[in-house]
Scaffold this active site. Structure first.
Site, short mmCIF file in Angstrom:
data_model
loop_
_atom_site.label_atom_id
_atom_site.label_comp_id
_atom_site.label_asym_id
_atom_site.label_seq_id
_atom_site.Cartn_x
_atom_site.Cartn_y
_atom_site.Cartn_z
N CYS A 1 1.02 -1.22 0.09
CA CYS A 1 0.05 -0.12 -0.04
C CYS A 1 0.82 1.28 0.16
CB CYS A 1 -0.86 0.14 1.15
SG CYS A 1 -2.07 -1.51 1.22
N CYS B 1 -4.47 -0.13 -2.88
CA CYS B 1 -4.50 0.59 -1.53
C CYS B 1 -3.80 1.57 -0.96
CB CYS B 1 -4.35 -0.70 -0.59
SG CYS B 1 -3.07 -1.42 -0.64
#
Ligand code: AVW
Length: 256
Positions: free
Chosen positions: A81, A162
């Protein structure tokens, strides 16, 4: 005698082509695992076997994206992420950049993308061989063996996106956000606003482009995004990126 020689030469060539693809895939897989200290739970031999099952014995124009589902599930990697970088029409510069530093991770910097980057492969109906030459071209058909792989892999990479996500687009072309690109037609459509916080576009520009973040195609991109996502766009001179590529010690945030 001529017929027999031709048969020997031909079958030998075909055997070698599939054989060297297998060697390339297995050796890339092992190199990646060593260099990235990736879990040794990945079995490169198994990855080859699952990969092969997607297309061997099939018409090379009749391999749908879901043929690669098992491969994707075998090789699944946790997303990193806040580091994921998408790109469109900037392949060369993006990878020169990500190769030198760990600020970003593109699909081609993951095990799956690293193994397959730049390769050509296909099967043939009624044959258990793998071919690397004589395969159809990318635009010859919809369910193209290699195209389906990249569409499937890109969909999985985008679904996993993400945190703060980035995309490097090309400001030197007519439409930096091109509707037919994988980025526009597959990836953006799969972004999940529950997992993602923002999308930052880096528009790679050159002196005489006249392209900026106001470009109409980028407005279309913004319209496609879930309004919950924070969108921003930064125009970055190609020379600035090149400067950063040649000075790999520059901290990520100090590049532009
Ligand atoms: P791209 P995308 N023959 O620069 O947004 C062979 O247009 O589509 O960017 N291979 C081809 C052809 C072709 N005619 N056209 C495209 N490709 C392959 C995965 C080739 O490998 C990453 F996650 C080319 O370099 C990016 O975010 C690549 O497709 C996103 O998809 C991309 O063409 C970039 O795809």
């Amino acid at each position: 005698i001529l017929a027999i020689s031709l048969w020997v030469a031909f079958s030998h060539k075909q055997y070698n082509s599939g054989d060297s693809l297998k060697e390339t895939i297995i050796s890339r897989c092992q190199t990646f695992i060593q260099n990235n200290r990736t879990s040794s739970a990945y079995d490169c031999q198994k990855i080859w076997t699952v990969f092969e099952q997607a297309f061997v014995g099939k018409d090379p124009c009749n391999v749908p994206t879901d043929a690669y589902d098992s491969l994707i599930n075998t090789i699944i990697q946790d997303p990193i992420c806040n580091k994921m970088l998408f790109w469109s029409k900037t392949k060369h510069i993006v990878h020169e950049f990500t190769e030198k530093r760990n600020c970003f991770q593109t699909l081609e910097d993951t095990l799956l993308g690293y193994i397959m980057d730049g390769l050509t492969w296909c099967g043939k109906e009624g044959s258990n061989e793998t071919f690397t030459t004589g395969c159809p071209s990318w635009n010859d058909c919809v369910n193209h063996t290699v195209k389906s792989f990249w569409n499937r892999a890109s969909a999985a990479f985008a679904e996993a996106a993400c945190g703060d996500v980035s995309a490097m687009l090309n400001g030197s072309i007519a439409t930096p956000f091109t509707p037919t690109s994988i980025f526009a037609s597959i990836e953006v459509k799969r972004f999940n606003a529950d997992k993602m916080r923002s999308l930052t576009v880096f528009l790679v520009t050159q002196e005489n482009d006249g392209k900026s973040c106001d470009d109409p195609s980028l407005k279309n991109l913004q319209k496609e995004l879930d309004p919950k996502l924070k969108y921003s766009c930064v125009s970055v001179a190609k020379s600035t990126i090149q400067e950063c590529i040649s000075h790999p010690d520059t901290a990520c945030g100090a590049c532009w």
